[in-house]
Design a protein around this motif. Structure first.
Motif, PDB file in Angstrom:
ATOM      1  N   HIS A 213       0.873  -1.169   0.000  1.00 23.73           N
ATOM      2  CA  HIS A 213       0.000   0.000   0.000  1.00 23.73           C
ATOM      3  C   HIS A 213       0.911   1.219   0.000  1.00 23.73           C
ATOM      4  N   PHE A 214       0.998   1.917  -1.111  1.00 25.13           N
ATOM      5  CA  PHE A 214       1.937   3.020  -1.287  1.00 25.13           C
ATOM      6  C   PHE A 214       1.532   4.218  -0.436  1.00 25.13           C
ATOM      7  N   PRO A 265       2.262  12.239   7.970  1.00 26.95           N
ATOM      8  CA  PRO A 265       2.504  13.641   8.322  1.00 26.95           C
ATOM      9  C   PRO A 265       3.741  14.251   7.671  1.00 26.95           C
ATOM     10  N   ALA A 266       4.717  13.426   7.299  1.00 25.00           N
ATOM     11  CA  ALA A 266       5.898  13.965   6.623  1.00 25.00           C
ATOM     12  C   ALA A 266       5.527  14.619   5.296  1.00 25.00           C
ATOM     13  N   PHE A 267       4.398  14.208   4.728  1.00 19.21           N
ATOM     14  CA  PHE A 267       3.952  14.763   3.458  1.00 19.21           C
ATOM     15  C   PHE A 267       2.703  15.625   3.589  1.00 19.21           C
ATOM     16  N   SER A 268       1.764  15.213   4.454  1.00 17.10           N
ATOM     17  CA  SER A 268       0.469  15.887   4.487  1.00 17.10           C
ATOM     18  C   SER A 268      -0.325  15.423   5.701  1.00 17.10           C
ATOM     19  N   ASP A 269      -1.363  16.168   6.042  1.00 17.33           N
ATOM     20  CA  ASP A 269      -2.278  15.736   7.093  1.00 17.33           C
ATOM     21  C   ASP A 269      -3.487  15.018   6.506  1.00 17.33           C
ATOM     22  N   ARG A 270      -3.449  14.732   5.202  1.00 15.15           N
ATOM     23  CA  ARG A 270      -4.510  13.993   4.523  1.00 15.15           C
ATOM     24  C   ARG A 270      -4.079  12.538   4.309  1.00 15.15           C
ATOM     25  N   PRO A 271      -5.037  11.619   4.111  1.00 11.84           N
ATOM     26  CA  PRO A 271      -4.667  10.263   3.699  1.00 11.84           C
ATOM     27  C   PRO A 271      -3.850  10.295   2.404  1.00 11.84           C
ATOM     28  N   THR A 275      -3.469  12.836  -1.252  1.00 11.15           N
ATOM     29  CA  THR A 275      -2.311  13.724  -1.147  1.00 11.15           C
ATOM     30  C   THR A 275      -1.543  13.728  -2.460  1.00 11.15           C
ATOM     31  N   ARG A 276      -1.566  14.842  -3.158  1.00 10.12           N
ATOM     32  CA  ARG A 276      -0.907  14.923  -4.465  1.00 10.12           C
ATOM     33  C   ARG A 276       0.602  14.724  -4.354  1.00 10.12           C
ATOM     34  N   ALA A 277       1.194  15.190  -3.264  1.00  9.29           N
ATOM     35  CA  ALA A 277       2.636  15.030  -3.091  1.00  9.29           C
ATOM     36  C   ALA A 277       3.037  13.565  -3.047  1.00  9.29           C
ATOM     37  N   ILE A 278       2.101  12.687  -2.676  1.00 14.28           N
ATOM     38  CA  ILE A 278       2.381  11.244  -2.629  1.00 14.28           C
ATOM     39  C   ILE A 278       1.927  10.566  -3.920  1.00 14.28           C
ATOM     40  N   ALA A 279       0.641  10.688  -4.252  1.00 14.06           N
ATOM     41  CA  ALA A 279       0.075   9.962  -5.390  1.00 14.06           C
ATOM     42  C   ALA A 279       0.683  10.375  -6.720  1.00 14.06           C
ATOM     43  N   THR A 280       1.028  11.647  -6.845  1.00 15.80           N
ATOM     44  CA  THR A 280       1.650  12.138  -8.074  1.00 15.80           C
ATOM     45  C   THR A 280       3.126  12.438  -7.860  1.00 15.80           C
ATOM     46  N   GLY A 281       3.449  13.198  -6.829  1.00 16.76           N
ATOM     47  CA  GLY A 281       4.837  13.605  -6.607  1.00 16.76           C
ATOM     48  C   GLY A 281       5.787  12.452  -6.377  1.00 16.76           C
ATOM     49  N   GLU A 282       5.482  11.599  -5.411  1.00  9.36           N
ATOM     50  CA  GLU A 282       6.381  10.476  -5.099  1.00  9.36           C
ATOM     51  C   GLU A 282       6.287   9.366  -6.136  1.00  9.36           C
ATOM     52  N   VAL A 314     -13.467  13.662  -5.023  1.00 12.53           N
ATOM     53  CA  VAL A 314     -12.837  14.769  -5.732  1.00 12.53           C
ATOM     54  C   VAL A 314     -11.392  14.944  -5.280  1.00 12.53           C
ATOM     55  N   ALA A 315     -11.147  14.785  -3.982  1.00  7.48           N
ATOM     56  CA  ALA A 315      -9.779  14.899  -3.462  1.00  7.48           C
ATOM     57  C   ALA A 315      -8.876  13.809  -4.044  1.00  7.48           C
ATOM     58  N   GLY A 316      -9.413  12.602  -4.163  1.00  3.42           N
ATOM     59  CA  GLY A 316      -8.632  11.511  -4.745  1.00  3.42           C
ATOM     60  C   GLY A 316      -8.281  11.774  -6.192  1.00  3.42           C
ATOM     61  N   ALA A 317      -9.262  12.241  -6.960  1.00  5.80           N
ATOM     62  CA  ALA A 317      -9.013  12.545  -8.372  1.00  5.80           C
ATOM     63  C   ALA A 317      -7.983  13.654  -8.515  1.00  5.80           C
ATOM     64  N   ARG A 318      -8.092  14.697  -7.700  1.00  5.58           N
ATOM     65  CA  ARG A 318      -7.135  15.801  -7.777  1.00  5.58           C
ATOM     66  C   ARG A 318      -5.742  15.365  -7.371  1.00  5.58           C
ATOM     67  N   ALA A 319      -5.646  14.444  -6.436  1.00  4.53           N
ATOM     68  CA  ALA A 319      -4.340  13.980  -5.974  1.00  4.53           C
ATOM     69  C   ALA A 319      -3.635  13.141  -7.026  1.00  4.53           C
ATOM     70  N   GLY A 320      -4.427  12.458  -7.866  1.00  8.35           N
ATOM     71  CA  GLY A 320      -3.828  11.617  -8.891  1.00  8.35           C
ATOM     72  C   GLY A 320      -4.205  10.157  -8.803  1.00  8.35           C
ATOM     73  N   ALA A 321      -5.222   9.822  -8.004  1.00 12.35           N
ATOM     74  CA  ALA A 321      -5.712   8.439  -7.944  1.00 12.35           C
ATOM     75  C   ALA A 321      -6.558   8.175  -9.185  1.00 12.35           C
ATOM     76  N   ASP A 322      -6.177   7.199  -9.985  1.00  6.00           N
ATOM     77  CA  ASP A 322      -6.917   6.910 -11.211  1.00  6.00           C
ATOM     78  C   ASP A 322      -8.256   6.245 -10.927  1.00  6.00           C
ATOM     79  N   LEU A 323      -8.247   5.270 -10.007  1.00  5.64           N
ATOM     80  CA  LEU A 323      -9.447   4.510  -9.682  1.00  5.64           C
ATOM     81  C   LEU A 323      -9.794   4.691  -8.214  1.00  5.64           C
ATOM     82  N   LEU A 324     -11.081   4.928  -7.949  1.00  7.79           N
ATOM     83  CA  LEU A 324     -11.588   5.041  -6.585  1.00  7.79           C
ATOM     84  C   LEU A 324     -12.369   3.772  -6.280  1.00  7.79           C
ATOM     85  N   LEU A 325     -12.026   3.096  -5.190  1.00  4.15           N
ATOM     86  CA  LEU A 325     -12.572   1.767  -4.922  1.00  4.15           C
ATOM     87  C   LEU A 325     -13.609   1.821  -3.806  1.00  4.15           C
TER      88      LEU A 325
END
Length: 369
Positions: A213-214, A265-271, A275-282, A314-325
């Motif tokens: 789980h990334f 928390p090192a990246f964000s206070d969101r799951p 979090t775009r810094a994780i889903a897209t950035g990392e 909407v937050a998932g899509a903006r972060a870069g999650a392709d599929l929402l389960l």
């Protein structure tokens, strides 16, 4: 005679030039394939939104609501659980019924049919893998590869085309992943050396593998299905240890990566999934992943604490999650409506949304029919 030949050549040259120009104008010249519009760019918002949704199935029969959602292009695939497989024959029949539902033009490639078939405590149907991740990690790469081969045959036999495995989490003492034997090992090297052969064997057997789980869930004390989890590790440790197995997974062509819903928390206070810094950035920018991302289950305390279903979608899509389960059709429908509305209004980036949909459609096109 020589003048006539030169004149004929001149006429032919002009005709060729005119034909080339016409072909270029019509999009039929050199390089036209690269300029061809993607399938996603031709779809309306409602169909685009549908390609971002995966939903569960209740029981062993298809309700009218799910049939309509599939027929209208409001889902890209389904996730199945043990209750969908009281017997192998029942599960296989259910999958055939799902794939037989007519779908809109351009969306007729196989539906994504997903299961968590990790081995050990997490299996949705009988058969391989016959060992837990911990056992595979201990016994080595050859054993893991054999388990992957057998698992691919097992899933293919009933019509499943995506395994939500292997777990790439590096196990830590006291963590829920280690305690439930879902980790291949306590070091990034052990996880990479034994989980990746399983993934390679799955994909060689026409089953898309999913690293999860990334960016790493090995330090979590509890599953996000039951609580909000915070992973208090530094960026440096997450990158050097927890994200390391994904480098090899990406290099071998792993098809999907599941995004954690824990908070980092090192990246964000969101799951992480939001979090775009994780889903897209990392994952995409730093590690270079070009496949499909899928969230962990979104009907959980971890997500409910973040916000409503539409807000999370909407937050998932903006972060870069392709599929929402989603496990249930109700929340999946609410998410679909939110995505379609935001996309239509311009509140979601059209180009990024289409890129995500194209990744999903490319995956579906690769699946065995």
């Amino acid at each position: 005679m020589a003048r006539r030949r030169r004149g004929a050549v001149g006429v032919l040259s002009c005709l060729a030039l005119a034909a080339f120009a016409l072909g270029a104008l019509l999009g039929d010249g050199p390089g036209a394939a690269g300029q061809k519009a993607s399938v996603a760019s031709t779809l309306p918002p409602k169909l685009l939104a549908g390609e971002r949704i995966v939903v569960g199935v209740t029981g062993t029969s298809l309700g009218a609501g799910l049939r309509s959602a599939i027929r209208e292009g409001r889902v890209a695939g389904v996730v199945l659980f043990a209750g969908n497989f009281p017997t192998r024959a029942t599960g296989a029949r259910l999958i055939k019924q799902l794939q037989a539902i007519p779908r809109p033009p351009k969306l007729r490639d196989p539906l994504l049919i997903m299961v968590d078939q990790e081995g050990g405590q997490v299996k949705r149907l009988s058969g391989a893998p016959t060992a837990s991740a911990a056992t595979m990690g201990a016994r080595g790469a050859a054993f893991s590869r054999e388990q992957g081969q057998r698992t691919a045959a097992n899933l293919r036999d009933v019509g499943v085309n995506v395994d939500l495995a292997p777990v790439l989490d590096v196990g830590r003492s006291g963590g829920v992943i280690e305690e439930t034997e879902r980790s291949f090992g306590a070091t990034a090297a052990r996880v990479s050396g034994t989980a990746i052969p399983l993934a390679e064997a799955l994909q060689a057997g026409n089953i898309a593998a999913t690293g999860k789980h990334f960016p790493g869930f090995g330090d979590a004390r509890e599953n996000t299905d039951f609580s909000v989890e915070r992973i208090d590790l530094s960026k440096e440790e997450l990158r050097q240890v927890d994200e390391a197995p994904y480098e090899r997974f990406i290099a071998m062509g792993g098809k999907l990566v599941m995004l954690s819903t824990a908070v980092y928390p090192a990246f964000s206070d969101r799951p992480a999934a939001f979090t775009r810094a994780i889903a897209t950035g990392e994952l995409r920018n730093r590690l270079g992943f070009e496949g499909v991302t899928v969230t962990d289950a979104l009907e959980t305390p971890a997500v409910e604490h973040f916000g409503s279903t539409p807000k999370a979608a909407v937050a998932g899509a903006r972060a870069g999650a392709d599929l929402l389960l989603y496990a249930q059709l109700g929340p999946a429908t609410a998410a679909w409506k939110a995505l379609a509305k935001k996309l239509h209004s311009g509140a979601l980036d059209q180009a990024e949304f289409e890129q995500a949909v194209d990744r999903v459609l490319d995956l579906r096109a690769e699946l065995p029919r």
